[in-house]
Design a protein around this motif. Structure first.
Motif, PDB file in Angstrom:
ATOM      1  N   ALA A 232       0.838  -1.201   0.000  1.00 33.83           N
ATOM      2  CA  ALA A 232       0.000   0.000   0.000  1.00 33.83           C
ATOM      3  C   ALA A 232       0.870   1.246   0.000  1.00 33.83           C
ATOM      4  N   TYR A 233       0.326   2.304  -0.578  1.00 33.09           N
ATOM      5  CA  TYR A 233       0.900   3.646  -0.463  1.00 33.09           C
ATOM      6  C   TYR A 233       0.233   4.264   0.754  1.00 33.09           C
ATOM      7  N   THR A 234       0.971   4.422   1.851  1.00 32.33           N
ATOM      8  CA  THR A 234       0.357   4.839   3.109  1.00 32.33           C
ATOM      9  C   THR A 234       0.780   6.226   3.578  1.00 32.33           C
ATOM     10  N   ALA A 235       1.498   6.966   2.739  1.00 35.99           N
ATOM     11  CA  ALA A 235       1.891   8.323   3.105  1.00 35.99           C
ATOM     12  C   ALA A 235       0.678   9.233   2.917  1.00 35.99           C
ATOM     13  N   VAL A 236      -0.123   9.340   3.963  1.00 31.99           N
ATOM     14  CA  VAL A 236      -1.436   9.980   3.867  1.00 31.99           C
ATOM     15  C   VAL A 236      -1.337  11.426   3.391  1.00 31.99           C
ATOM     16  N   ASP A 237      -0.441  12.196   3.967  1.00 26.44           N
ATOM     17  CA  ASP A 237      -0.327  13.599   3.562  1.00 26.44           C
ATOM     18  C   ASP A 237       0.282  13.738   2.170  1.00 26.44           C
ATOM     19  N   ALA A 238       1.311  12.956   1.874  1.00 26.72           N
ATOM     20  CA  ALA A 238       1.949  13.027   0.557  1.00 26.72           C
ATOM     21  C   ALA A 238       0.991  12.656  -0.561  1.00 26.72           C
ATOM     22  N   ALA A 239       0.021  11.806  -0.259  1.00 26.00           N
ATOM     23  CA  ALA A 239      -0.937  11.382  -1.278  1.00 26.00           C
ATOM     24  C   ALA A 239      -1.771  12.541  -1.800  1.00 26.00           C
ATOM     25  N   GLU A 240      -1.925  13.587  -1.003  1.00 26.54           N
ATOM     26  CA  GLU A 240      -2.700  14.740  -1.460  1.00 26.54           C
ATOM     27  C   GLU A 240      -2.075  15.374  -2.700  1.00 26.54           C
ATOM     28  N   ASP A 241      -0.752  15.321  -2.799  1.00 31.06           N
ATOM     29  CA  ASP A 241      -0.053  15.881  -3.961  1.00 31.06           C
ATOM     30  C   ASP A 241       0.412  14.804  -4.937  1.00 31.06           C
ATOM     31  N   ASN A 242       0.243  13.540  -4.555  1.00 32.11           N
ATOM     32  CA  ASN A 242       0.694  12.430  -5.400  1.00 32.11           C
ATOM     33  C   ASN A 242      -0.405  11.378  -5.538  1.00 32.11           C
ATOM     34  N   GLU A 243      -1.622  11.846  -5.820  1.00 33.15           N
ATOM     35  CA  GLU A 243      -2.740  10.907  -5.852  1.00 33.15           C
ATOM     36  C   GLU A 243      -2.596   9.884  -6.979  1.00 33.15           C
ATOM     37  N   ASP A 244      -1.981  10.272  -8.081  1.00 36.45           N
ATOM     38  CA  ASP A 244      -1.789   9.314  -9.178  1.00 36.45           C
ATOM     39  C   ASP A 244      -0.916   8.143  -8.731  1.00 36.45           C
ATOM     40  N   ARG A 245       0.154   8.440  -8.008  1.00 40.56           N
ATOM     41  CA  ARG A 245       1.022   7.371  -7.515  1.00 40.56           C
ATOM     42  C   ARG A 245       0.295   6.522  -6.481  1.00 40.56           C
ATOM     43  N   ALA A 246      -0.420   7.181  -5.572  1.00 40.92           N
ATOM     44  CA  ALA A 246      -1.181   6.439  -4.569  1.00 40.92           C
ATOM     45  C   ALA A 246      -2.234   5.555  -5.242  1.00 40.92           C
ATOM     46  N   PHE A 247      -2.869   6.080  -6.285  1.00 36.89           N
ATOM     47  CA  PHE A 247      -3.884   5.294  -7.004  1.00 36.89           C
ATOM     48  C   PHE A 247      -3.251   4.073  -7.671  1.00 36.89           C
ATOM     49  N   ALA A 248      -2.058   4.251  -8.210  1.00 37.00           N
ATOM     50  CA  ALA A 248      -1.388   3.128  -8.874  1.00 37.00           C
ATOM     51  C   ALA A 248      -1.168   1.968  -7.904  1.00 37.00           C
ATOM     52  N   VAL A 249      -0.705   2.288  -6.688  1.00 34.88           N
ATOM     53  CA  VAL A 249      -0.406   1.228  -5.718  1.00 34.88           C
ATOM     54  C   VAL A 249      -1.673   0.732  -5.023  1.00 34.88           C
ATOM     55  N   ASN A 250      -2.556   1.654  -4.633  1.00 35.13           N
ATOM     56  CA  ASN A 250      -3.707   1.295  -3.807  1.00 35.13           C
ATOM     57  C   ASN A 250      -4.928   0.841  -4.590  1.00 35.13           C
ATOM     58  N   ALA A 251      -4.996   1.149  -5.875  1.00 38.90           N
ATOM     59  CA  ALA A 251      -6.150   0.750  -6.674  1.00 38.90           C
ATOM     60  C   ALA A 251      -5.755  -0.125  -7.861  1.00 38.90           C
ATOM     61  N   ASP A 252      -4.800   0.352  -8.678  1.00 38.16           N
ATOM     62  CA  ASP A 252      -4.370  -0.455  -9.819  1.00 38.16           C
ATOM     63  C   ASP A 252      -3.709  -1.752  -9.364  1.00 38.16           C
ATOM     64  N   GLY A 253      -2.887  -1.665  -8.315  1.00 41.38           N
ATOM     65  CA  GLY A 253      -2.214  -2.860  -7.816  1.00 41.38           C
ATOM     66  C   GLY A 253      -3.184  -3.941  -7.380  1.00 41.38           C
ATOM     67  N   PRO A 254      -4.147  -3.635  -6.509  1.00 44.24           N
ATOM     68  CA  PRO A 254      -5.142  -4.638  -6.136  1.00 44.24           C
ATOM     69  C   PRO A 254      -5.952  -5.155  -7.323  1.00 44.24           C
ATOM     70  N   ARG A 255      -6.200  -4.286  -8.318  1.00 41.41           N
ATOM     71  CA  ARG A 255      -6.940  -4.739  -9.506  1.00 41.41           C
ATOM     72  C   ARG A 255      -6.136  -5.814 -10.242  1.00 41.41           C
ATOM     73  N   VAL A 256      -4.843  -5.579 -10.400  1.00 40.92           N
ATOM     74  CA  VAL A 256      -3.984  -6.558 -11.068  1.00 40.92           C
ATOM     75  C   VAL A 256      -3.906  -7.843 -10.254  1.00 40.92           C
ATOM     76  N   LEU A 257      -3.674  -7.723  -8.961  1.00 43.50           N
ATOM     77  CA  LEU A 257      -3.594  -8.898  -8.091  1.00 43.50           C
ATOM     78  C   LEU A 257      -4.872  -9.716  -8.157  1.00 43.50           C
ATOM     79  N   ALA A 258      -6.009  -9.045  -8.053  1.00 44.85           N
ATOM     80  CA  ALA A 258      -7.284  -9.755  -8.046  1.00 44.85           C
ATOM     81  C   ALA A 258      -7.536 -10.461  -9.375  1.00 44.85           C
ATOM     82  N   ALA A 259      -7.178  -9.814 -10.483  1.00 45.32           N
ATOM     83  CA  ALA A 259      -7.376 -10.435 -11.787  1.00 45.32           C
ATOM     84  C   ALA A 259      -6.537 -11.699 -11.930  1.00 45.32           C
TER      85      ALA A 259
END
Length: 306
Positions: free
Chosen positions: A73-100
């Motif tokens: 997981a991307y867990t840098a909560v404050d940094a995610a505010e300025d890096n939402e694309d990176r957080a999305f890649a790890v926290n959303a795209d990553g689980p999507r790939v794993l689940a598939a």
């Protein structure tokens, strides 16, 4: 008990390290491959296919049941505010790939999520089916990861947790221990409430869930909550840490969230109900205060010098 082969993406982080340690303590019952993000980038389908294929082959050769427990997981909560694309890649795209990949290989997936998927404006513990309303970039990306897993067709479970601390990485307990040495007094917010959770206890719960899946007695409910028992505020948590360190808890003073602004909004109320966890016959985690005492006793030397 079923013999398990467990793949843990994010295996060198706070939770992943304790999942690996839990496997070691089990003797021959649980074989854990804890993969770092460098070894296994969950956003890369080829790497995930290779890792899950290796898991199934290892399990087949050794008479084990394969399970993936996703601690990446991307867990840098404050940094995610300025890096939402990176957080999305790890926290959303990553689980999507794993689940598939897990779906295609028929490997069960346990995906770890967070209290941040909720608005934090409740006054009673959140049940697993409560409406999602994340208020931060981190929360939005974790909610998207949940949706990806649940919509994948994989045999998957979401386990939400909160306020996690452990031996690896940075966390609130380590920060308070450092500040206890550095400052005469410190202020900690007293209007945010949640359940402190030792990552070692959480890891034990996740491995118990994996074993139940392997034994054919998996919970019917696909979203569960698992945190330390009871709840407190960050101020109450900090005072307890001082007490465990043998320091005067009155050196910790309460303040409001407004007095301690952060880039990402924090949930005011993060208490998660473990009723579904208990109803599934899974062992509830011990009270947070008891777990904190055990953690500090185990890590005292490191906490007082790090």
């Amino acid at each position: 008990m079923a013999r398990l082969a467990v793949l843990v993406p994010g295996g060198t982080g706070q939770l992943g390290s304790d999942l690996a340690a839990g496997g070691e303590r089990s003797g021959d019952e649980v074989l854990v491959r804890a993969a770092s993000s460098a070894e296994l980038d969950v956003t890369q389908p080829g790497a995930v296919i290779e890792a899950v294929t290796e898991l199934t082959e290892t399990a087949r050769a050794d008479g084990r049941f394969p399970v993936v427990v996703n601690a990446a997981a991307y867990t840098a909560v404050d940094a995610a505010e300025d890096n939402e694309d990176r957080a999305f890649a790890v926290n959303a795209d990553g689980p999507r790939v794993l689940a598939a990949v897990c779906s295609s290989r028929r490997v069960p997936l346990v995906h770890v999520s967070t209290d941040y998927v909720f608005a934090g404006d409740a006054d009673t513990p959140y049940e697993p089916d409560a409406p999602l309303a994340p208020r931060s970039a981190y929360g939005r990306t974790k909610a998207a990861g949940e949706d990806a897993v649940l919509g994948s067709g994989a045999r998957a479970w979401i386990v939400r947790t909160a306020w996690v601390y452990g031996a690896t990485g940075s966390n609130f307990v380590k920060t308070m221990a450092r500040l206890e040495r550095e400052r005469e007094h410190l202020s900690v917010v007293d209007d945010q409430r949640g359940s402190p959770t030792w990552s070692a206890d959480l890891a034990g719960g996740l491995l118990e869930l994996a074993a139940r899946i392997a034994e054919g007695s998996a919970p019917r409910q696909r979203i569960l909550h698992c945190t330390g028992g009871g709840d407190t505020t960050w101020y109450g948590f900090a005072r307890a840490i001082f007490e465990e360190l043998g320091a005067d808890p009155d050196r910790v003073r309460p303040c409001t969230t407004e007095e301690f602004p952060r880039p990402a909004p924090r949930p005011a109320y993060s208490v998660l109900s473990d009723a579904a966890w208990r109803a599934a016959g899974l062992t509830p985690l011990r009270p947070w205060r008891e777990a904190l005492s055990a953690f500090v006793a185990e890590r005292r030397d490191a906490l007082v010098v790090s």
